[in-house]
Design an enzyme around this catalytic site. Structure first.
Site, mmCIF file in Angstrom:
data_model
loop_
_atom_site.group_PDB
_atom_site.id
_atom_site.type_symbol
_atom_site.label_atom_id
_atom_site.label_comp_id
_atom_site.label_asym_id
_atom_site.label_seq_id
_atom_site.Cartn_x
_atom_site.Cartn_y
_atom_site.Cartn_z
ATOM 1 N N SER A 224 0.718 -1.260 -0.036
ATOM 2 C CA SER A 224 -0.050 -0.074 0.085
ATOM 3 C C SER A 224 0.865 1.093 -0.059
ATOM 4 O O SER A 224 1.965 1.192 0.449
ATOM 5 C CB SER A 224 -0.788 -0.192 1.247
ATOM 6 O OG SER A 224 -1.377 1.312 1.490
ATOM 7 N N TYR B 225 -3.103 -0.196 10.204
ATOM 8 C CA TYR B 225 -3.012 -0.757 8.697
ATOM 9 C C TYR B 225 -1.580 -0.343 8.275
ATOM 10 O O TYR B 225 -1.005 -1.053 7.577
ATOM 11 C CB TYR B 225 -4.218 0.205 7.924
ATOM 12 C CG TYR B 225 -4.098 -0.150 6.564
ATOM 13 C CD1 TYR B 225 -3.424 0.507 5.646
ATOM 14 C CD2 TYR B 225 -4.707 -1.219 6.002
ATOM 15 C CE1 TYR B 225 -3.545 0.482 4.346
ATOM 16 C CE2 TYR B 225 -4.927 -1.547 4.578
ATOM 17 C CZ TYR B 225 -4.235 -0.750 3.866
ATOM 18 O OH TYR B 225 -4.332 -0.849 2.532
HETATM 19 P P1 NAP Z 1 -11.804 -5.178 0.084
HETATM 20 O O1 NAP Z 1 -12.535 -4.579 -1.030
HETATM 21 O O2 NAP Z 1 -12.118 -4.743 1.505
HETATM 22 O O3 NAP Z 1 -11.620 -6.810 -0.126
HETATM 23 C C1 NAP Z 1 -10.696 -7.385 0.620
HETATM 24 C C2 NAP Z 1 -10.783 -8.781 0.259
HETATM 25 O O4 NAP Z 1 -10.148 -9.389 1.217
HETATM 26 C C3 NAP Z 1 -12.099 -9.786 0.359
HETATM 27 O O5 NAP Z 1 -12.316 -10.340 -0.597
HETATM 28 C C4 NAP Z 1 -12.379 -10.147 1.623
HETATM 29 O O6 NAP Z 1 -13.352 -11.264 1.701
HETATM 30 C C5 NAP Z 1 -10.914 -10.788 1.796
HETATM 31 N N1 NAP Z 1 -10.559 -10.970 3.251
HETATM 32 C C6 NAP Z 1 -10.459 -9.974 4.358
HETATM 33 N N2 NAP Z 1 -9.974 -10.741 5.524
HETATM 34 C C7 NAP Z 1 -9.730 -12.067 5.020
HETATM 35 C C8 NAP Z 1 -9.318 -12.996 5.753
HETATM 36 N N3 NAP Z 1 -8.956 -13.085 7.130
HETATM 37 N N4 NAP Z 1 -9.016 -14.488 5.073
HETATM 38 C C9 NAP Z 1 -9.258 -14.411 3.722
HETATM 39 N N5 NAP Z 1 -9.888 -13.404 2.965
HETATM 40 C C10 NAP Z 1 -9.840 -12.177 3.586
HETATM 41 O O7 NAP Z 1 -10.202 -4.605 -0.200
HETATM 42 P P2 NAP Z 1 -9.569 -4.034 -1.425
HETATM 43 O O8 NAP Z 1 -9.827 -2.724 -1.621
HETATM 44 O O9 NAP Z 1 -9.965 -4.919 -2.749
HETATM 45 O O10 NAP Z 1 -8.097 -4.381 -1.021
HETATM 46 C C11 NAP Z 1 -7.437 -5.534 -1.358
HETATM 47 C C12 NAP Z 1 -6.009 -5.560 -0.821
HETATM 48 O O11 NAP Z 1 -5.507 -4.434 -1.308
HETATM 49 C C13 NAP Z 1 -5.834 -5.159 0.672
HETATM 50 O O12 NAP Z 1 -4.677 -5.844 1.191
HETATM 51 C C14 NAP Z 1 -5.891 -3.937 0.915
HETATM 52 O O13 NAP Z 1 -5.235 -3.439 2.118
HETATM 53 C C15 NAP Z 1 -5.033 -3.278 -0.377
HETATM 54 N N6 NAP Z 1 -4.992 -2.170 -0.875
HETATM 55 C C16 NAP Z 1 -6.011 -1.644 -1.158
HETATM 56 C C17 NAP Z 1 -6.257 0.054 -1.596
HETATM 57 C C18 NAP Z 1 -7.354 0.634 -1.945
HETATM 58 O O14 NAP Z 1 -7.303 1.881 -1.911
HETATM 59 N N7 NAP Z 1 -8.585 0.028 -2.147
HETATM 60 C C19 NAP Z 1 -4.967 0.560 -1.712
HETATM 61 C C20 NAP Z 1 -3.751 -0.062 -1.502
HETATM 62 C C21 NAP Z 1 -3.871 -1.361 -0.730
HETATM 63 P P3 NAP Z 1 -14.123 -11.848 2.922
HETATM 64 O O15 NAP Z 1 -14.292 -10.416 3.620
HETATM 65 O O16 NAP Z 1 -15.322 -12.503 2.406
HETATM 66 O O17 NAP Z 1 -13.318 -12.550 3.669
HETATM 67 C C1 GCO Z 2 -7.167 5.109 3.935
HETATM 68 C C2 GCO Z 2 -7.236 4.253 2.535
HETATM 69 C C3 GCO Z 2 -6.006 3.820 2.166
HETATM 70 C C4 GCO Z 2 -5.875 2.836 0.949
HETATM 71 C C5 GCO Z 2 -4.708 2.236 0.530
HETATM 72 C C6 GCO Z 2 -3.716 3.628 0.102
HETATM 73 O O1 GCO Z 2 -7.994 5.020 4.691
HETATM 74 O O2 GCO Z 2 -6.159 6.055 3.912
HETATM 75 O O3 GCO Z 2 -8.002 3.135 2.943
HETATM 76 O O4 GCO Z 2 -5.260 3.071 3.374
HETATM 77 O O5 GCO Z 2 -6.814 1.752 1.183
HETATM 78 O O6 GCO Z 2 -3.827 1.405 1.413
HETATM 79 O O7 GCO Z 2 -2.700 3.063 -0.405
#
Ligand code: NAP
Ligand code: GCO
Length: 271
Positions: free
Chosen positions: A151, A164
């Site tokens: 992230s 986080y």
């Molecule tokens: P999301 O929409 O909240 O999806 C998270 C996924 O992880 C869901 O499929 C959830 O399914 C699964 N999950 C959560 N806890 C779990 C566990 N203990 N075991 C198995 N599955 C689990 O998140 P996203 O935005 O797609 O993000 C995906 C990844 O990218 C995360 O690691 C997040 O930190 C990272 N990320 C996101 C962003 C952003 O801006 N969106 C930016 C940087 C990094 P269930 O709840 O059904 O288990």
């Molecule tokens: C927040 C956001 C971020 C994104 C991502 C940024 O609350 O600032 O959720 O943490 O998820 O990780 O790269």
């Protein structure tokens, strides 16, 4: 003589990929990308109904992805499901994408230790549990790819996301350490560092205000991002294929940031 079929280096034909958290969001986009590049897809999540819905969505796109219901923090379940997946797919896992993760947005003074531990457990320890479980098969097979979804918060902080950011900072260093430890086995361990991506996880930060205006945080991110937009899960697909393919065989311990330029930017001068 080098191989002129450079695009062939990005092919994942015949590879078995496991994407954690592949029911929706970034995980689903990455799983689709790996499938489009030729990989067979396994994915997991904690909610059976979402797994079933996701399998239908994958199938509607011609992707025969198989979902498994287990929590990545449950080591006993992981130790049970990895052999099951390898049996179902007829071989050991070639590509592991540690995508599953949660966030809790709570001021540090208000966050309980239990809440802090839950985020660390899923976002950091879960990736270790999964990597440790797939590594023996990769070593026996002569190599593999592990991609940790880090992230911007692997590098930067902000209010209310201390657990986080600590987890994602740790995930960056776990990536680098496992890369060092397993490179001799031809396992490349790298990370993808998404910026702000429009998914369910960030939906609260983009909610329209009562007067129909954009959420203040939404406006803030647009201003902080040189590309002047939120990323989409699709923006991560190419990087995921690259890090999963032989095109990245000499890339070890790197975090590739897909952030629209946020990390490069000090921000606009106030008008
Ligand atoms: P999301 O929409 O909240 O999806 C998270 C996924 O992880 C869901 O499929 C959830 O399914 C699964 N999950 C959560 N806890 C779990 C566990 N203990 N075991 C198995 N599955 C689990 O998140 P996203 O935005 O797609 O993000 C995906 C990844 O990218 C995360 O690691 C997040 O930190 C990272 N990320 C996101 C962003 C952003 O801006 N969106 C930016 C940087 C990094 P269930 O709840 O059904 O288990
Ligand atoms: C927040 C956001 C971020 C994104 C991502 C940024 O609350 O600032 O959720 O943490 O998820 O990780 O790269």
């Amino acid at each position: 003589m080098e191989d002129k079929n450079i695009l062939g280096k990005f092919s994942l034909e015949g590879k078995i990929a496991l994407v954690t958290g592949g029911s929706y969001g970034i995980g689903m986009a990455i799983a689709k990308a790996l499938a489009y590049a030729g990989a067979k897809i396994a994915f997991n999540g904690r909610r059976a109904n979402l797994i079933a819905d996701a399998e239908k969505e994958y199938a509607s796109l011609g992707i025969n992805a198989k979902g498994y219901v287990f929590d990545i923090t449950n080591e006993a379940d992981v130790q049970k499901f990895i052999p099951q997946i390898e049996k179902d797919f007829g071989g050991s896992i070639d590509i592991l994408v540690n995508n599953a993760g949660i966030i809790k947005r709570i001021p540090a003074t208000d966050m309980t230790v239990e809440e802090f531990r839950q985020v660390i457990d899923i976002d950091l320890t879960g990736a270790f549990i999964m990597s440790k479980a797939v590594a023996p098969g990769m070593i026996a097979k002569g190599g593999g790819k592990i991609i940790n979804v880090c992230s911007l918060m692997s590098e930067l902080g902000r209010e209310t996301v201390c657990a986080y950011a600590a987890a994602k900072g740790g995930l960056k260093m776990l990536t680098r350490n496992l890369a060092c430890e397993w490179a001799e086995h031809n396992i490349q361990v790298n990370g993808i560092g998404p910026g702000y991506i429009a998914t369910p996880q960030t939906a609260p930060l983009r909610e329209k205000q009562a007067d129909g205006s954009r959420h203040p945080f939404d406006q803030f991110i647009i201003a902080k991002t040189p590309a002047a937009r939120w990323g989409t899960p699709e923006d991560l697909m190419g990087t995921a294929v690259f890090l999963s393919s032989e095109a990245s065989n000499f890339v070890n311990g790197q975090i590739l940031y897909v952030d629209g330029g946020i990390l490069a930017y000090i921000g606009k001068q106030p008008k």
